[in-house]
Motif scaffolding. Structure first.
Motif, PDB file in Angstrom:
ATOM      1  N   UNK A   1      32.239   0.325 -24.123  1.00 59.42           N
ATOM      2  CA  UNK A   1      33.494  -0.060 -23.487  1.00 59.42           C
ATOM      3  C   UNK A   1      34.580  -0.114 -24.557  1.00 59.42           C
ATOM      4  N   UNK A   2      35.730   0.452 -24.212  1.00 61.04           N
ATOM      5  CA  UNK A   2      36.816   0.558 -25.195  1.00 61.04           C
ATOM      6  C   UNK A   2      37.500  -0.769 -25.471  1.00 61.04           C
ATOM      7  N   UNK A   3      37.918  -0.952 -26.713  1.00 57.12           N
ATOM      8  CA  UNK A   3      38.712  -2.128 -27.071  1.00 57.12           C
ATOM      9  C   UNK A   3      40.087  -1.628 -27.497  1.00 57.12           C
ATOM     10  N   UNK A   4      41.090  -2.087 -26.773  1.00 55.27           N
ATOM     11  CA  UNK A   4      42.431  -1.586 -26.989  1.00 55.27           C
ATOM     12  C   UNK A   4      43.022  -2.147 -28.281  1.00 55.27           C
ATOM     13  N   UNK A   5      42.886  -3.450 -28.467  1.00 59.17           N
ATOM     14  CA  UNK A   5      43.490  -4.065 -29.643  1.00 59.17           C
ATOM     15  C   UNK A   5      42.855  -5.416 -29.943  1.00 59.17           C
ATOM     16  N   UNK A   6      42.991  -5.834 -31.181  1.00 57.67           N
ATOM     17  CA  UNK A   6      42.596  -7.190 -31.554  1.00 57.67           C
ATOM     18  C   UNK A   6      43.679  -7.716 -32.472  1.00 57.67           C
ATOM     19  N   UNK A   7      44.177  -8.911 -32.161  1.00 54.79           N
ATOM     20  CA  UNK A   7      45.210  -9.470 -33.020  1.00 54.79           C
ATOM     21  C   UNK A   7      45.002 -10.960 -33.257  1.00 54.79           C
ATOM     22  N   UNK A   8      45.680 -11.453 -34.277  1.00 53.50           N
ATOM     23  CA  UNK A   8      45.626 -12.870 -34.649  1.00 53.50           C
ATOM     24  C   UNK A   8      46.783 -13.591 -33.981  1.00 53.50           C
ATOM     25  N   UNK A   9      46.544 -14.805 -33.517  1.00 54.24           N
ATOM     26  CA  UNK A   9      47.656 -15.617 -33.015  1.00 54.24           C
ATOM     27  C   UNK A   9      47.302 -17.087 -33.109  1.00 54.24           C
ATOM     28  N   UNK A  10      48.326 -17.924 -32.932  1.00 50.12           N
ATOM     29  CA  UNK A  10      48.058 -19.359 -32.976  1.00 50.12           C
ATOM     30  C   UNK A  10      47.903 -19.878 -31.554  1.00 50.12           C
ATOM     31  N   UNK A  11      47.090 -20.911 -31.401  1.00 50.34           N
ATOM     32  CA  UNK A  11      46.883 -21.511 -30.084  1.00 50.34           C
ATOM     33  C   UNK A  11      48.037 -22.455 -29.763  1.00 50.34           C
ATOM     34  N   UNK A  12      48.196 -22.778 -28.486  1.00 50.72           N
ATOM     35  CA  UNK A  12      49.177 -23.781 -28.068  1.00 50.72           C
ATOM     36  C   UNK A  12      48.459 -25.130 -27.947  1.00 50.72           C
ATOM     37  N   UNK A  13      49.214 -26.186 -27.627  1.00 51.78           N
ATOM     38  CA  UNK A  13      48.590 -27.501 -27.455  1.00 51.78           C
ATOM     39  C   UNK A  13      47.986 -27.627 -26.064  1.00 51.78           C
ATOM     40  N   UNK A  14      47.707 -28.850 -25.697  1.00 49.35           N
ATOM     41  CA  UNK A  14      47.047 -29.097 -24.412  1.00 49.35           C
ATOM     42  C   UNK A  14      47.820 -30.127 -23.622  1.00 49.35           C
ATOM     43  N   UNK A  15      48.023 -29.854 -22.334  1.00 47.75           N
ATOM     44  CA  UNK A  15      48.567 -30.885 -21.453  1.00 47.75           C
ATOM     45  C   UNK A  15      47.381 -31.583 -20.811  1.00 47.75           C
ATOM     46  N   UNK A  16      47.423 -32.894 -20.798  1.00 45.94           N
ATOM     47  CA  UNK A  16      46.293 -33.642 -20.265  1.00 45.94           C
ATOM     48  C   UNK A  16      46.725 -34.359 -18.982  1.00 45.94           C
ATOM     49  N   UNK A  17      46.061 -34.023 -17.882  1.00 42.60           N
ATOM     50  CA  UNK A  17      46.358 -34.712 -16.620  1.00 42.60           C
ATOM     51  C   UNK A  17      45.148 -35.502 -16.153  1.00 42.60           C
ATOM     52  N   UNK A  18      43.971 -34.982 -16.487  1.00 38.48           N
ATOM     53  CA  UNK A  18      42.738 -35.585 -15.976  1.00 38.48           C
ATOM     54  C   UNK A  18      42.488 -36.955 -16.585  1.00 38.48           C
ATOM     55  N   UNK A  19      41.853 -37.800 -15.816  1.00 40.42           N
ATOM     56  CA  UNK A  19      41.420 -39.095 -16.324  1.00 40.42           C
ATOM     57  C   UNK A  19      42.551 -40.098 -16.455  1.00 40.42           C
ATOM     58  N   UNK A  20      43.756 -39.706 -16.055  1.00 43.96           N
ATOM     59  CA  UNK A  20      44.876 -40.643 -16.108  1.00 43.96           C
ATOM     60  C   UNK A  20      45.008 -41.306 -14.733  1.00 43.96           C
ATOM     61  N   UNK A  21      45.402 -42.575 -14.695  1.00 42.57           N
ATOM     62  CA  UNK A  21      45.494 -43.258 -13.406  1.00 42.57           C
ATOM     63  C   UNK A  21      46.466 -42.543 -12.456  1.00 42.57           C
TER      64      UNK A  21
END
Ligand code: ADP
Ligand code: MG
Ligand code: ZN
Length: 505
Positions: free
Chosen positions: A142-162
């Motif tokens: 199976x062909x792979x078009x591209x691979x690149x480096x990037x930084x992740x974003x943060x996380x929004x947390x909704x679960x477990x909150x009242x």
């Protein structure tokens, strides 16, 4: 072709229309570096919220990114393993969008000059039957078009909150953690092919030691692009992107659902809308994401704070030397070298540890088939019972190999071998130590057995005469007597032959 590759649908006027699915995968893998992509903050999972942050990853004004060399090395090794062309110069770009978990307002990624391009991944892919059994595995690339480096974003947390506090919380620990994005060509025609590719890709990342492959924790994420088109058509259909696929099973179910949905839309005369949909496990269906959450124009432009990334040839050559034998090569070698089936080889090569264990055992035992059987039956059972992974196995593979040799040499019966195995697993002693301690010697030595046989025959003249007169089943009686005398240690094969010979003398 069989469903769901091509699903036959009866159109209203009785014509049959065949559709073919087209799938492409975008995989994000979190790299196992100790620190983030552009700052020195820790990448540790599960730290207190917002504790792994600094002015760079918080996007404070004036803070400048500095590229993590280890992340580049991991990404390049991944590109090489996926047979990509590694670009000697690649360029970082800003991908602009607004989201609460993205404090800078852009993500540093790569765009028109990624780290690697034009790769492929070879997989033993099969077809899944109604019962879930995979058969007819064949080699597919199976062909792979591209691979690149990037930084992740943060996380929004909704679960477990009242519920009463209808708020979102932001955790920026993940902001700036290095990712590689691996974009496939639209080369898959069934959900099984996509599943087999993702499995093999994950295995490859684990072999390289660049990602822990944990889909539940999000260190490996997969978005799937799906379209359908009339069978035989060259033109690609309108694609839908599916997100929220945090397990292999979800990927497969979401693809099957989405392929049927699109075929239904088309066969009812409708048109597939290009959109992003989410997999809903509870309702076993996909549903459209609110359109305002989709940003189509990221206004990519070259990152002014980072120079182009130049890779030195000598450094690339050194990285090539660090590549391990990759899963596909190892699987195929296991099949040819040890006579294993595709499923057996895939099972053993699931991790480097289990593949290494098997090879050491197969070599020490000189019996690859028996090594496979012991490892996948007795050893798997013992590990499961003691809640251990193969890397924590208290029994060394060459010890298990030694045990197999003893069985093959006729020194141990199958039953004794199981006892020795259990003792070895428990105490870590060598087979010889256990055999001596438990007095588990199988008598295969003809002269030692002959002595006992002579004694038993002399003590039972009546039965011996009966045997000679043609009453063959008396043999069983003698076998029983000798076994009793030797406390069950006589090698049954040797005993049988020798007894018959002696009784006929
Ligand atoms: P976009 O610009 O929307 O991100 P890309 O062309 O970059 O789209 O492709 C993203 C992914 O979608 C790739 O993995 C690619 O193989 C896949 N893809 C592209 N076109 C189609 C299609 N018509 N059907 C299925 N998958 C597709
Ligand atoms: Mg894309
Ligand atoms: Zn930081």
């Amino acid at each position: 072709m069989t469903p769901p590759a091509c699903i036959m649908l009866l159109e209203e006027w009785g014509d049959r229309m065949e559709y073919q699915a087209v799938i492409g995968l975008e995989v994000h893998a979190q790299l196992l570096t100790a620190s983030k992509l552009f700052c020195g903050c820790s990448t540790r999972f599960g730290s207190p919220p917002n504790s792994n942050t600094c002015p760079v990853c918080l996007g404070l004004p004036g803070a400048l990114p500095v590229l993590n060399r280890e992340a580049v090395s991991m990404a390049v090794r991944t590109a090489l393993a996926l047979e990509c062309t590694v670009n000697p110069v690649s360029i970082f770009a800003r991908k602009n969008y607004f989201y609460p978990d993205l404090p800078k307002g852009y993500q540093i990624s790569q765009y028109d000059r990624p780290l690697g391009e034009h790769g492929r991944l070879t997989v033993l892919s099969g077809e899944r039957s109604e019962t879930g059994r995979i058969s007819g595995r064949r080699r597919k690339s199976f062909g792979i078009r591209r691979i690149h480096l990037e930084e992740d974003a943060g996380k929004s947390v909704h679960d477990g909150m009242p519920e009463s506090m209808a708020k979102s919380y932001i955790d920026l620990n993940r902001t700036g953690v290095p990712l590689v994005e691996i974009v496939s060509e639209p080369d898959f025609t069934t959900s099984q092919e996509a599943y087999d590719y993702l499995t093999q890709l994950r295995k490859t990342l684990l072999y390289l030691g660049v990602c822990d492959g944990n889909m539940e924790e999000g260190s490996l994420r997969c978005d799937a692009n799906v379209s359908v088109r009339p069978a035989g058509s060259e033109q690609l259909g309108t694609k839908v992107e599916i997100k929220n696929l945090n397990s292999f099973r979800f990927l497969q179910k979401a693809l099957d659902y989405e392929i049927s949905r699109q075929i239904r839309v088309l066969s009812e005369g409708g048109r597939v809308v290009q959109e992003t949909r989410l997999w809903d496990e509870e309702h076993q269906s996909t549903f459209p994401m609110r359109s305002k959450e989709e940003a189509h124009d990221y206004r990519y432009f070259p990152e002014p704070d980072l120079p182009p990334l130049h890779l030195e040839r000598s450094w690339l050559e050194r990285l090539i030397e660090t590549l391990p034998e990759l899963p596909q090569a190892r699987t195929e070698r296991f099949m040819s070298e040890y006579g294993l089936s595709d499923d057996e080889a895939l099972l053993l090569t699931a991790t480097i540890r289990s593949a290494d264990y098997y090879e050491a055992c197969a070599r020490a035992s000189n019996n690859p088939r028996a090594a496979f059987n012991w490892m996948t039956v007795e050893l798997a059972y013992a590990l499961k019972n003691s809640g251990k992974q193969i890397e924590e196995c208290p029994l060394a593979p060459d010890r298990l190999g030694e045990l197999i040799r003893k069985i093959d040499a006729g020194d141990l019966s199958g039953k004794m071998a199981k006892t020795v195995f259990e003792e070895m697993y428990r105490s870590g002693e060598s087979p010889d130590e256990i055999i001596r301690r438990l007095g588990l010697v199988q008598l295969s030595d003809e002269s030692a057995l002959a002595e006992v046989i002579d004694r038993v025959i002399a003590a039972n003249p009546k039965q011996a005469a009966e045997f000679r007169a043609g009453k063959e089943r008396v043999l069983g009686y003698f076998v029983g007597r000798v076994m009793k005398e030797t406390k069950g240690h006589a090698n049954p094969g040797v005993l049988n032959a020798l007894l018959q010979k002696k009784l006929r003398e």
